[in-house]
Enzyme design. Sequence first.
Site, short mmCIF file in Angstrom:
data_model
loop_
_atom_site.label_atom_id
_atom_site.label_comp_id
_atom_site.label_asym_id
_atom_site.label_seq_id
_atom_site.Cartn_x
_atom_site.Cartn_y
_atom_site.Cartn_z
N ARG A 60 0.82 -1.21 0.00
CA ARG A 60 0.00 0.00 0.00
C ARG A 60 0.85 1.26 0.00
NH1 ARG A 60 -4.94 -2.31 3.80
NH2 ARG A 60 -6.18 -2.98 2.02
N LYS A 69 -18.59 -19.04 0.08
CA LYS A 69 -20.05 -19.05 0.24
C LYS A 69 -20.78 -18.18 -0.76
CE LYS A 69 -20.27 -19.94 5.20
NZ LYS A 69 -20.71 -19.37 6.46
N GLY A 84 -9.24 -10.52 -1.37
CA GLY A 84 -8.12 -10.87 -0.52
C GLY A 84 -7.54 -12.25 -0.82
N GLY A 111 -12.90 -4.93 -0.03
CA GLY A 111 -14.31 -4.53 0.04
C GLY A 111 -14.75 -3.62 -1.09
P1 ADP Z 1 -11.94 -13.55 -1.77
O1 ADP Z 1 -11.27 -13.19 -0.47
O2 ADP Z 1 -10.96 -13.58 -2.90
O3 ADP Z 1 -13.14 -12.71 -2.07
P2 ADP Z 1 -13.46 -15.65 -0.52
O4 ADP Z 1 -13.12 -15.10 0.81
O5 ADP Z 1 -14.86 -15.53 -1.00
O6 ADP Z 1 -12.46 -15.06 -1.64
O7 ADP Z 1 -13.17 -17.22 -0.55
C1 ADP Z 1 -11.94 -17.79 -0.29
C2 ADP Z 1 -12.05 -19.05 0.50
O8 ADP Z 1 -12.90 -20.01 -0.10
C3 ADP Z 1 -10.71 -19.72 0.63
O9 ADP Z 1 -10.32 -19.69 1.98
C4 ADP Z 1 -10.95 -21.14 0.14
O10 ADP Z 1 -10.30 -22.11 0.92
C5 ADP Z 1 -12.44 -21.28 0.26
N1 ADP Z 1 -12.96 -22.34 -0.63
C6 ADP Z 1 -12.88 -22.40 -1.97
N2 ADP Z 1 -13.42 -23.53 -2.43
C7 ADP Z 1 -13.86 -24.24 -1.36
C8 ADP Z 1 -14.51 -25.49 -1.20
N3 ADP Z 1 -14.83 -26.27 -2.23
N4 ADP Z 1 -14.81 -25.88 0.06
C9 ADP Z 1 -14.49 -25.10 1.12
N5 ADP Z 1 -13.88 -23.90 1.03
C10 ADP Z 1 -13.56 -23.47 -0.20
#
Ligand code: ADP
Length: 386
Positions: free
Chosen positions: A29, A187, A344, A367
């Site tokens: 940053r 999710k 992230g 965010g």
């Molecule tokens: P970002 O931070 O890039 O927006 P998210 O926080 O939505 O991404 O999601 C990342 C998380 O999703 C990771 O920690 C990863 O381990 C988890 N993940 C991805 N696929 C699966 C899966 N099939 N089952 C459980 N967790 C998962």
Amino acid sequence: MGDLTGKAVLVREDLNVPMKDGVVTDDTRLRAAVPTINELSGRGAKVLVLAHFGRPKGQPSLDMSLAQIAGPLSQVLGRPVRYIDWEGDKAAVAALQPGDVAVLENTRFFGGEEKNDPAVAERFAVLGDLYVNDAFSAAHRAHASTEAVAHILPAFAGRAMETELDALQKALGSPEHPVAAVVGGAKVSTKLDVLKHLVAKVDHLIIGGGMANTFLAARGVDVGKSLCEHDLKDTAEAILEAAEKANCTVHLPYDVVVAKEFAPNPPTRTVNVHEVAADEMILDVGPAAVEALADVLKTCRTLVWNGPMGAFETPPFDAATVALARTAAALTKEGSLVSVAGGGDTVAALNHAGVAGDFSFVSTAGGAFLEWMEGKELPGVKALMS
Ligand code: ADP
Ligand code: MG
């Protein structure tokens, strides 16, 4: 902006760097702030950096003081950086010479900062002649230092902000079609608005990660012990219907990597989605689906990516994310794809795949990046335009 010699310019930066034992552990940053600060200083402005640090909620404290960031910032800038607290600030600013750079104390030491209090904005504005917002990552928040102040002083976008907005515009504002979106992660519930917005915007929606399980379940697939939001099956179904109406092709995995336990290198099986056993969980997209998705990307001109395809932190469930990221990087290098990614865990996954530098643009904004993917207008950006 005209001649800046001797003008005091308030520059909102994101200096909210991770620190351990008084040492900055990741200066990404700080480095992002360099072009704007050095350009303003080079043009003879007195540069007053405005930023928040941590969550002091109006309570000044030493461990959240920006005094400790002046040194590290000075190092990446290659020039001295003064620190100005909220006591003697007016006199300290008046004493600055053209070209000087100073960091003002944490904006969140004022309780009104996060309330977008006009009095706090005025408190900042009296110090400067112009305002530059260079902190895209803070632009989804209407705070005094990101929003209200921009209505008081002539307000401009900084270089990092400009670069980010340009990249996002190319990816979803006026992209070259066909456009593919990869949405993964844990999710569906955290990304409902992203999915709803994207189906109306993109030609291919590639759904991976844990959230794919909810969509598979909505389609009648038994996902066993997988992470799955069963209560969102109707919502998933509605998104699939909206996609169909909008001529957006949704790609769900048809083969998957499953395991009985979520641990590094457990016994795994690669199976068709209809063959997941009751005691197994889906932890990655399978190789056949990844190959098909690579073919989809080859037909596309633009890619926007948020969310890993699998539980990439735990081997071997990084395979699909790594493979698809490398394909996207190679297509970008060839010049056939504009690729923009953010989030992230997504940034961590692209770094893990060793290709973050080969994407057209990787946003570290978290965010703000997600809200932009939801199609929301960011208050800190809007205030610059009006
Ligand atoms: P970002 O931070 O890039 O927006 P998210 O926080 O939505 O991404 O999601 C990342 C998380 O999703 C990771 O920690 C990863 O381990 C988890 N993940 C991805 N696929 C699966 C899966 N099939 N089952 C459980 N967790 C998962
Ligand atoms: Mg995350």
